[in-house]
Write a protein that holds these residues in place. Structure first.
Motif, PDB file in Angstrom:
ATOM      1  N   VAL A  12      14.572  -9.490 -14.573  1.00 30.41           N
ATOM      2  CA  VAL A  12      15.681  -8.808 -15.276  1.00 30.41           C
ATOM      3  C   VAL A  12      15.431  -7.298 -15.287  1.00 30.41           C
ATOM      4  CG1 VAL A  12      16.884  -8.580 -17.487  1.00 30.41           C
ATOM      5  CG2 VAL A  12      16.288 -10.849 -16.627  1.00 30.41           C
ATOM      6  N   GLN A  13      14.174  -6.894 -15.513  1.00 32.08           N
ATOM      7  CA  GLN A  13      13.865  -5.448 -15.458  1.00 32.08           C
ATOM      8  C   GLN A  13      14.218  -4.873 -14.089  1.00 32.08           C
ATOM      9  OE1 GLN A  13       9.655  -5.382 -16.275  1.00 32.08           O
ATOM     10  NE2 GLN A  13      10.002  -6.375 -18.252  1.00 32.08           N
ATOM     11  N   THR A  14      13.877  -5.611 -13.025  1.00 34.28           N
ATOM     12  CA  THR A  14      14.159  -5.117 -11.668  1.00 34.28           C
ATOM     13  C   THR A  14      15.659  -4.932 -11.463  1.00 34.28           C
ATOM     14  OG1 THR A  14      12.191  -6.181 -10.802  1.00 34.28           O
ATOM     15  CG2 THR A  14      13.882  -5.654  -9.194  1.00 34.28           C
ATOM     16  N   TYR A  15      16.431  -5.914 -11.908  1.00 31.23           N
ATOM     17  CA  TYR A  15      17.889  -5.784 -11.781  1.00 31.23           C
ATOM     18  C   TYR A  15      18.388  -4.535 -12.521  1.00 31.23           C
ATOM     19  CZ  TYR A  15      19.106 -10.330  -9.650  1.00 31.23           C
ATOM     20  OH  TYR A  15      19.294 -11.378  -8.775  1.00 31.23           O
ATOM     21  N   PHE A  16      17.899  -4.324 -13.750  1.00 28.98           N
ATOM     22  CA  PHE A  16      18.339  -3.156 -14.511  1.00 28.98           C
ATOM     23  C   PHE A  16      17.891  -1.866 -13.836  1.00 28.98           C
ATOM     24  CE2 PHE A  16      19.341  -5.928 -18.098  1.00 28.98           C
ATOM     25  CZ  PHE A  16      20.431  -5.273 -18.657  1.00 28.98           C
ATOM     26  N   LEU A  17      16.634  -1.852 -13.357  1.00 33.53           N
ATOM     27  CA  LEU A  17      16.135  -0.641 -12.690  1.00 33.53           C
ATOM     28  C   LEU A  17      16.978  -0.314 -11.466  1.00 33.53           C
ATOM     29  CD1 LEU A  17      12.237  -1.028 -12.799  1.00 33.53           C
ATOM     30  CD2 LEU A  17      13.558   0.848 -13.758  1.00 33.53           C
ATOM     31  N   ASN A  18      17.302  -1.350 -10.668  1.00 32.98           N
ATOM     32  CA  ASN A  18      18.137  -1.127  -9.491  1.00 32.98           C
ATOM     33  C   ASN A  18      19.495  -0.581  -9.899  1.00 32.98           C
ATOM     34  OD1 ASN A  18      16.225  -1.939  -7.678  1.00 32.98           O
ATOM     35  ND2 ASN A  18      16.934  -4.051  -7.555  1.00 32.98           N
ATOM     36  N   ALA A  19      20.049  -1.116 -11.006  1.00 37.26           N
ATOM     37  CA  ALA A  19      21.354  -0.645 -11.477  1.00 37.26           C
ATOM     38  C   ALA A  19      21.257   0.813 -11.914  1.00 37.26           C
ATOM     39  CB  ALA A  19      21.839  -1.518 -12.630  1.00 37.26           C
ATOM     40  N   LEU A  20      20.179   1.139 -12.643  1.00 37.28           N
ATOM     41  CA  LEU A  20      20.035   2.514 -13.140  1.00 37.28           C
ATOM     42  C   LEU A  20      19.793   3.514 -12.009  1.00 37.28           C
ATOM     43  CD1 LEU A  20      17.889   1.743 -16.306  1.00 37.28           C
ATOM     44  CD2 LEU A  20      20.250   2.537 -16.279  1.00 37.28           C
ATOM     45  N   ARG A  21      19.269   3.003 -10.894  1.00 39.36           N
ATOM     46  CA  ARG A  21      19.058   3.889  -9.734  1.00 39.36           C
ATOM     47  C   ARG A  21      20.284   3.930  -8.836  1.00 39.36           C
ATOM     48  NH1 ARG A  21      13.519   0.975  -8.744  1.00 39.36           N
ATOM     49  NH2 ARG A  21      12.075   2.336  -9.845  1.00 39.36           N
ATOM     50  N   GLY A  22      21.299   3.170  -9.207  1.00 37.53           N
ATOM     51  CA  GLY A  22      22.532   3.136  -8.410  1.00 37.53           C
ATOM     52  C   GLY A  22      22.351   2.436  -7.084  1.00 37.53           C
ATOM     53  N   GLU A  23      21.379   1.507  -7.036  1.00 37.70           N
ATOM     54  CA  GLU A  23      21.041   0.808  -5.794  1.00 37.70           C
ATOM     55  C   GLU A  23      22.139  -0.202  -5.459  1.00 37.70           C
ATOM     56  OE1 GLU A  23      18.750   1.149  -2.999  1.00 37.70           O
ATOM     57  OE2 GLU A  23      17.390   1.510  -4.670  1.00 37.70           O
ATOM     58  N   LYS A  24      22.913   0.056  -4.419  1.00 34.55           N
ATOM     59  CA  LYS A  24      23.996  -0.884  -4.088  1.00 34.55           C
ATOM     60  C   LYS A  24      23.492  -2.017  -3.204  1.00 34.55           C
ATOM     61  CE  LYS A  24      27.854   2.246  -4.624  1.00 34.55           C
ATOM     62  NZ  LYS A  24      27.831   3.612  -4.097  1.00 34.55           N
ATOM     63  N   LYS A  25      22.571  -1.664  -2.311  1.00 34.36           N
ATOM     64  CA  LYS A  25      22.058  -2.694  -1.410  1.00 34.36           C
ATOM     65  C   LYS A  25      20.869  -3.369  -2.056  1.00 34.36           C
ATOM     66  CE  LYS A  25      23.518  -0.932   2.989  1.00 34.36           C
ATOM     67  NZ  LYS A  25      23.124  -0.611   4.341  1.00 34.36           N
ATOM     68  N   GLN A  26      21.076  -4.497  -2.668  1.00 34.29           N
ATOM     69  CA  GLN A  26      19.930  -5.200  -3.230  1.00 34.29           C
ATOM     70  C   GLN A  26      20.081  -6.692  -2.979  1.00 34.29           C
ATOM     71  OE1 GLN A  26      19.659  -5.541  -7.517  1.00 34.29           O
ATOM     72  NE2 GLN A  26      21.344  -4.131  -7.780  1.00 34.29           N
ATOM     73  N   HIS A  27      18.978  -7.402  -3.155  1.00 33.92           N
ATOM     74  CA  HIS A  27      19.025  -8.856  -3.013  1.00 33.92           C
ATOM     75  C   HIS A  27      18.527  -9.466  -4.306  1.00 33.92           C
ATOM     76  CE1 HIS A  27      14.686  -9.003  -2.586  1.00 33.92           C
ATOM     77  NE2 HIS A  27      14.818  -7.881  -1.908  1.00 33.92           N
ATOM     78  N   ASN A  28      18.601 -10.777  -4.420  1.00 32.71           N
ATOM     79  CA  ASN A  28      18.156 -11.448  -5.633  1.00 32.71           C
ATOM     80  C   ASN A  28      16.627 -11.507  -5.645  1.00 32.71           C
ATOM     81  OD1 ASN A  28      20.812 -13.228  -4.555  1.00 32.71           O
ATOM     82  ND2 ASN A  28      20.914 -12.478  -6.644  1.00 32.71           N
ATOM     83  N   PRO A  29      15.982 -10.798  -6.570  1.00 33.23           N
ATOM     84  CA  PRO A  29      14.505 -10.749  -6.553  1.00 33.23           C
ATOM     85  C   PRO A  29      13.877 -12.131  -6.731  1.00 33.23           C
ATOM     86  CG  PRO A  29      15.417  -9.182  -8.152  1.00 33.23           C
ATOM     87  CD  PRO A  29      16.550 -10.033  -7.681  1.00 33.23           C
ATOM     88  N   GLY A  30      12.860 -12.379  -5.949  1.00 34.75           N
ATOM     89  CA  GLY A  30      12.086 -13.613  -6.102  1.00 34.75           C
ATOM     90  C   GLY A  30      12.659 -14.819  -5.395  1.00 34.75           C
ATOM     91  N   LEU A  31      13.775 -14.643  -4.673  1.00 32.22           N
ATOM     92  CA  LEU A  31      14.334 -15.775  -3.922  1.00 32.22           C
ATOM     93  C   LEU A  31      13.918 -15.670  -2.455  1.00 32.22           C
ATOM     94  CD1 LEU A  31      17.930 -16.323  -5.331  1.00 32.22           C
ATOM     95  CD2 LEU A  31      15.738 -17.207  -6.120  1.00 32.22           C
TER      96      LEU A  31
END
Ligand code: SF4
Ligand code: ZN
Ligand code: ZN
Length: 319
Positions: free
Chosen positions: A184-203
């Protein structure tokens, strides 16, 4: 430590009726004794692996182990689960970043656990791979020159080191101890960095010649991982890395943990939400970093570019 224990002696386990419950699961209302806690914990890991198809019956699994409670718990529980899959293999990789007064103890605990459960451990160091320790980067002023905090550089360098060791050992998958809280922290961090290209962490995500990374604890709260380590008497490093308080992740960790305490179940709600949103938006054609396999617009992702830059500056400065 911030754990939700219930009074031993006075409360019985609601699952088996034994006296001496040790844990109350706030989000489900379960009250559990030691044995039932360990059983339900292990079952959740098995279910997570099955739900997302994280591991295969014949995988060569490299467990990234730092020596903290999360990674030692992961190694311990995977070692139990893996016994039912005779074609699979399990080994540990640990990275020595060169952080004086911190990493030595962690490596000792990793080696101790691996020896006791009969698992090979591969220790790789920044010094061996890159020619410098993390402490040297700080002392030589490389991080100041780039305006970076130690964790921003250490994270990608660690990742690269684990990939290198995993390839060396012929691993087919890398298991990391990222918990529900971490994801959940990773998702929030990616959002706060404006990261559009991301994948589901840990999958599990297969990409070119990259070894996939999976997180069997992605549906397990961190506090339960800590309790698992305690109840199994795993010796783990109890103090944090001296650089940890300076990280963005740590600020977010404190915020989300307080939120969860006030609004129980929020972390599960958040991971469901982000998993759905990110998966739904993940249909476009991404290219992947040639070095680490993360989504990237160029040949190399930002982390790998950073790693190359740091290595370049360090060697220029010390020559
Ligand atoms: Fe590296 Fe930061 Fe983790 Fe310390 S806390 S080991 S510096 S990533
Ligand atoms: Zn019980
Ligand atoms: Zn990369």
């Amino acid at each position: 430590m911030d754990l939700v224990y219930v009074q031993k002696v006075s409360i019985s386990c609601k699952r088996c009726g034994n006296a001496g419950a040790v844990y109350r699961r706030e989000y489900s209302g379960e009250v559990l004794c030691r044995r039932c806690f360990i059983e339900t914990f292990t079952k959740r890991v098995i279910k997570t692996i099955a739900k997302y198809g994280l591991l295969r019956h014949d995988d060569r699994i490299a467990v990234a182990v730092s020596g903290g409670k999360d990674s030692l718990s992961l190694l311990h529980v995977l070692n139990k689960i893996e016994k039912d899959f005779p074609l699979s293999e399990l080994f540990a990789i640990t990275v020595d970043e060169g952080i004086e007064g911190y990493r030595e103890e962690a490596i000792r605990y990793v080696t101790q656990l691996c020896r006791s459960i009969g698992i090979h451990v591969e220790v790789v160091s920044f010094k061996e791979l890159y020619g410098f320790d993390l402490d040297h980067l700080v002392k030589e002023g490389v991080l100041n020159k780039l305006g970076l905090k130690p964790c921003s550089v250490c994270g990608p360098l660690r990742r690269k080191a684990i990939n290198t060791a995993a390839k060396r050992l012929g691993a087919t998958v890398i298991a990391t101890a990222h918990t529900l809280d971490d994801v959940v922290q990773t998702y929030f961090l990616n959002a706060l960095r404006g990261e559009k290209k991301q994948h589901n962490p840990g999958l599990r995500r297969e990409a070119k010649s990259i070894i996939p990374r999976v997180a069997p604890f992605r549906l397990t709260p961190e506090r339960e991982v800590i309790l698992y380590a305690y109840l199994n008497r795993l010796p783990f490093q109890s103090y944090a890395c001296p650089n940890a308080p300076k990280s963005m992740r740590n600020m977010l960790r404190r915020f989300l943990s307080e939120w969860e305490q006030n609004y129980v179940g929020s972390l599960f709600a958040a991971i469901n939400y982000f998993d759905y949103i990110v998966k739904a938006n993940n249909t476009s054609e991404y290219s992947y970093c040639d070095s680490c396999g993360e989504p990237s617009s160029g040949k190399l992702c930002r982390s790998c570019e950073l790693v190359n830059k740091v290595i370049g500056i360090y060697h220029r400065l010390v020559k």
